[in-house]
Design a protein around this motif. Structure first.
Motif, PDB file in Angstrom:
ATOM      1  N   GLU A 384       0.691  -1.153  -0.096  1.00 12.18           N
ATOM      2  CA  GLU A 384       0.195  -0.076  -0.038  1.00 12.18           C
ATOM      3  C   GLU A 384       1.051   1.172  -0.085  1.00 12.18           C
ATOM      4  O   GLU A 384       1.984   1.525   0.613  1.00 12.18           O
ATOM      5  N   TRP A 385       0.265   2.071  -0.949  1.00 18.11           N
ATOM      6  CA  TRP A 385       0.896   3.561  -0.717  1.00 18.11           C
ATOM      7  C   TRP A 385      -0.072   4.576  -0.471  1.00 18.11           C
ATOM      8  O   TRP A 385      -1.381   4.298  -0.885  1.00 18.11           O
ATOM      9  N   GLU A 386       0.231   5.924  -0.006  1.00 15.76           N
ATOM     10  CA  GLU A 386      -0.547   6.696   0.192  1.00 15.76           C
ATOM     11  C   GLU A 386      -0.548   7.770  -1.024  1.00 15.76           C
ATOM     12  O   GLU A 386       0.465   8.121  -1.594  1.00 15.76           O
ATOM     13  N   GLY A 387      -1.778   8.328  -1.314  1.00 15.15           N
ATOM     14  CA  GLY A 387      -1.882   9.279  -2.577  1.00 15.15           C
ATOM     15  C   GLY A 387      -2.781  10.314  -2.432  1.00 15.15           C
ATOM     16  O   GLY A 387      -3.830  10.066  -1.338  1.00 15.15           O
ATOM     17  N   ARG A 407      -6.402  11.522 -12.244  1.00 19.09           N
ATOM     18  CA  ARG A 407      -5.323  11.430 -11.728  1.00 19.09           C
ATOM     19  C   ARG A 407      -4.939  11.252 -10.355  1.00 19.09           C
ATOM     20  O   ARG A 407      -5.322  12.030  -9.569  1.00 19.09           O
ATOM     21  N   VAL A 408      -4.249  10.318  -9.913  1.00 22.55           N
ATOM     22  CA  VAL A 408      -3.813  10.252  -8.436  1.00 22.55           C
ATOM     23  C   VAL A 408      -2.211  10.448  -8.394  1.00 22.55           C
ATOM     24  O   VAL A 408      -1.631   9.948  -8.923  1.00 22.55           O
ATOM     25  N   VAL A 409      -1.989  11.338  -7.567  1.00 21.50           N
ATOM     26  CA  VAL A 409      -0.317  11.660  -7.160  1.00 21.50           C
ATOM     27  C   VAL A 409       0.073  11.034  -6.026  1.00 21.50           C
ATOM     28  O   VAL A 409      -0.717  11.255  -5.073  1.00 21.50           O
ATOM     29  N   VAL A 410       1.116  10.271  -6.250  1.00 18.38           N
ATOM     30  CA  VAL A 410       1.839   9.653  -4.834  1.00 18.38           C
ATOM     31  C   VAL A 410       2.981  10.318  -4.756  1.00 18.38           C
ATOM     32  O   VAL A 410       4.062  10.389  -5.601  1.00 18.38           O
ATOM     33  N   GLU A 411       3.154  11.217  -3.740  1.00 17.10           N
ATOM     34  CA  GLU A 411       4.254  11.778  -3.486  1.00 17.10           C
ATOM     35  C   GLU A 411       5.516  11.279  -2.828  1.00 17.10           C
ATOM     36  O   GLU A 411       6.802  11.562  -3.054  1.00 17.10           O
ATOM     37  N   HIS A 412       5.112  10.017  -2.411  1.00 20.26           N
ATOM     38  CA  HIS A 412       6.485   9.272  -1.900  1.00 20.26           C
ATOM     39  C   HIS A 412       6.443   7.665  -2.449  1.00 20.26           C
ATOM     40  O   HIS A 412       5.886   6.801  -1.920  1.00 20.26           O
ATOM     41  N   PRO A 413       6.750   7.242  -3.615  1.00 21.37           N
ATOM     42  CA  PRO A 413       6.767   6.187  -4.701  1.00 21.37           C
ATOM     43  C   PRO A 413       7.132   5.099  -3.908  1.00 21.37           C
ATOM     44  O   PRO A 413       7.101   3.963  -3.899  1.00 21.37           O
TER      45      PRO A 413
END
Length: 525
Positions: A384-387, A407-413
Motif C-alpha cells: 500500500e501507498w498513500e496518494g 489522476r492520483v499523485v503519490v508523493e512518496h513512491p
C-alpha cells in the motif's frame, strides 16, 4: 397304354400296406431291419402315436413344477398377510432456516474502489544545447540505470566554445583598460579646465584694470583691446577643455555599453561551455538513449529520456456515481460562497476581484483533493501507498466507457507499507517502489456527510430490497442504496426503518413472502 395305367394303380395300392407292415414289424421285432429306402426319398414325420407317447413321458415333471409354484405363491401371500404394516407418519413442516448479520452504522470514510494503472509523473527528454562531437559518454547513461540530479552523463566537444569564451574575456578586459584610460584623460582634462578658468579670472581682472587706466587717459585703446583678446583666448581654452571632457565621457559611455554587450556574449560563451557537459536534470531512471560516443549531434538533438521517480501518478477512471461523492464535498464547501453570490446578484452591487473570479471558475472544473490508498497485490500479499486524488486527466467523459479519467499523485513512491522481512536473509520482500505499468486498486476515502448503514453485499436482494428479521419474522423492506461494491452495500439510514443491531438475511431463498416465519442464525462477519 392301358396296361401301364393299371400297373400304376396297383403300385399305389401297395404302398400303404408296406408302411403298415413296417410300423408293425418295428413294434414287434427290434432286430428286424426295414427295407432299404431310396436315397431320393425324404424322412417321414412322427405319427400321432409317437407324439402322444412323448407327452405322456414329460407330463409328471410338468405337473410337479406347477404344484411347486402354486405352493410358493400361497406361502408368500400368507406371510405378507401375517406381517404388521407400519403406520404412516406425516412430518411437521418447519420454517426455513436462514443466516443473518447485524446492520452496522458507517464509521469513518466511505471507501470507493476503482482500478488504475501507474504512469510516470513526467518523462523528460534531454536534448543537446550545443552542436559538436560527443567526446564522452558515461556508463550510467545506459537504459535502466538510476541516476541522481547533477550526474555527468555526456560531454560534447567544447574546444571551440572555450576559445570563444577566452576571446570574449579578452575583449571585456580590453574595454576595461580603455575605460580606465578615458578616466585618466578625464581627470587631466578637469585639471586643465580648472587652470583655464583661473586664467580667465586673471584676464578679466586685467581687462578691468586697463579699462580704469584708459578712462584716466593713462593707456591707449589698443592696449585694452589686446587684453580683451587675451581674455577671449582664455575663455576659448576653457570651452575647448570642457568639450574634450564631454567627449571623453561620451566615449566612456560607448565603451561601457560595448563592454556590457561583450559581457553578455561572454556569459553565453561560458554557458555554452557548461552546456557541453550534459548532466542529469533530476533523480530518475534512464528510459532511452539516442547517441553514442564519437557521434556528432546538432543543437536540439534528443540525447536520452529520463523518468522522474521523485513522484508517481496513477491513471484511473471514475464513474459519475463515484464522482457524486467528490462533487458533494465541493458543493458543501462552496455553500457559503454561493450564498454570498446570491446576495450579490440580488443587490447587484458586489463585484469579485479578478483572482477570486478565476479561482471560483476553476473550482467548477475541479474537485477537492481527496486522500486515497493505492494497493498492489502480489503473491497473495498487499502493498500500500498513500496518494492524493487531485485533478481530472482532461475534461469530460470518455465516449467509449462513459467514465471520467482522473489522476492520483503519490508523493512518496518508495514509501510502501506491507513489505515483510525474510527471517533467513534479513531482506525485505516485495516491490521497493511504485513502478510504472503496475495494475493497482485505489480506495478513495470520501466523507459522505450523511449517516449511512452498512450491510454485506449478499444482504441486498434484487430490486434493491432487504429481508429484515424481527422476532423470527421476515419483512421485505425496500431501501435506497447510496453505494455498493463487491463486499458491502451502503444504505441511507434516513430512508428506511432500520436501526443499529437489526438483522438482515444473507441466505438465498427460493420463495419469499412478507411476514413469513423463519428460523434465524446470527453470523458474525
Amino acid at each position: 397304354m392301358e396296361n401301364n395305367h393299371v400297373a400304376t394303380k396297383e403300385k399305389r395300392k401297395r404302398q400303404p400296406k408296406k408302411a403298415e407292415n413296417f410300423v408293425g414289424s418295428a413294434g414287434s421285432t427290434a432286430a428286424a431291419k426295414p427295407e432299404a429306402v431310396s436315397s431320393h426319398e425324404k424322412p417321414q414325420p412322427k405319427t400321432w402315436r409317437e407324439l402322444a407317447a412323448d407327452y405322456k413321458s414329460h407330463l409328471p415333471q410338468f405337473l410337479i413344477s406347477v404344484v411347486i409354484l402354486i405352493a410358493g405363491g400361497i406361502g408368500f401371500y400368507g406371510l405378507s398377510m401375517l406381517a404388521n404394516r407400519p403406520s404412516r407418519v406425516i412430518p411437521e413442516k418447519l420454517p426455513p432456516r436462514v443466516q443473518t448479520v447485524e446492520v452496522k452504522p458507517l464509521t469513518g470514510t466511505l471507501d470507493l474502489e476503482v482500478n488504475g494503472i501507474v504512469v510516470p509523473f513526467r518523462d523528460v527528454q534531454v536534448a543537446a544545447e550545443v552542436a559538436g562531437r560527443v567526446t564522452y559518454k558515461s556508463e550510467k547513461c545506459d537504459v535502466g540505470n538510476f541516476v541522481t540530479k547533477g550526474t555527468h552523463l555526456l560531454t560534447v566537444d567544447k574546444t571551440n566554445y572555450e576559445i570563444e569564451r577566452d576571446q570574449l574575456q579578452l575583449q571585456v578586459n580590453q574595454a576595461g583598460v580603455e575605460i580606465e584610460e578615458l578616466d585618466v584623460e578625464a581627470v587631466n582634462t578637469k585639471k586643465l579646465i580648472e587652470l583655464a578658468q583661473r586664467d580667465v579670472e586673471l584676464q578679466k581682472r586685467e581687462v578691468d584694470r586697463l579699462e580704469r587706466l584708459r578712462e584716466r587717459g593713462s593707456i591707449s585703446e589698443s592696449e585694452v583691446e589686446d587684453a580683451e583678446r587675451t581674455l577671449i583666448a582664455a575663455e576659448t581654452s576653457v570651452r575647448q577643455q570642457q568639450n574634450q571632457l564631454e567627449l571623453l565621457e561620451t566615449r566612456k559611455a560607448r565603451l561601457q555599453q560595448q563592454q556590457a554587450l561583450t559581457n553578455r556574449q561572454l556569459d553565453r560563451a561560458v554557458e555554452d561551455v557548461k552546456r557541453a557537459e550534459i548532466k542529469a536534470p533530476l533523480d530518475g531512471v534512464i528510459l532511452s538513449e539516442a547517441v553514442e560516443q564519437d557521434s556528432y549531434v546538432q543543437a536540439g538533438t534528443t540525447l536520452f529520456t529520463i523518468e522522474d521517480t521523485s513522484k508517481a501518478e496513477v491513471r484511473c477512471y471514475l464513474r459519475v456515481e463515484d464522482l457524486y461523492w467528490l462533487w458533494r464535498d465541493n458543493t458543501l464547501s462552496d455553500n457559503s460562497k454561493e450564498t454570498e453570490l446570491d446576495q450579490a446578484d440580488e443587490l447587484e452591487t458586489k463585484t469579485l476581484p479578478v483572482e477570486e473570479a478565476i479561482e471560483e471558475i476553476s473550482a467548477d472544473y475541479s474537485f477537492p483533493p481527496t486522500e486515497v490508498s493505492v494497493i498492489y497485490e502480489l503473491g497473495g500479499q498487499y502493498f500500500e501507498w498513500e496518494g492524493i486524488l487531485n485533478r481530472y486527466d482532461g475534461l469530460g467523459l470518455d465516449e467509449r466507457t462513459r467514465t471520467i479519467p482522473c489522476r492520483v499523485v503519490v508523493e512518496h513512491p518508495r514509501k510502501v507499507e506491507g513489505r515483510r522481512v525474510d527471517p533467513k536473509t534479513g531482506t525485505r520482500i516485495g516491490p521497493p517502489a511504485l513502478l510504472r505499468g503496475m495494475f493497482v486498486n485505489i480506495l478513495i476515502h470520501c466523507d459522505p456527510h450523511t449517516q449511512l448503514l452498512v450491510i454485506p453485499e449478499r444482504g441486498l436482494q434484487p430490486g434493491r430490497k432487504i429481508w429484515l428479521i424481527r422476532d423470527e419474522v421476515l419483512t421485505v423492506v425496500p431501501v435506497e442504496v447510496a453505494h455498493i461494491n463487491e463486499r458491502e452495500a451502503y444504505i441511507y439510514s434516513t430512508e428506511v426503518p432500520l436501526e443499529e443491531g437489526d438483522q438482515v438475511v444473507i441466505t438465498p431463498l427460493e420463495i419469499v413472502t412478507d411476514q413469513m416465519p423463519v428460523r434465524s442464525q446470527l453470523v458474525v462477519e
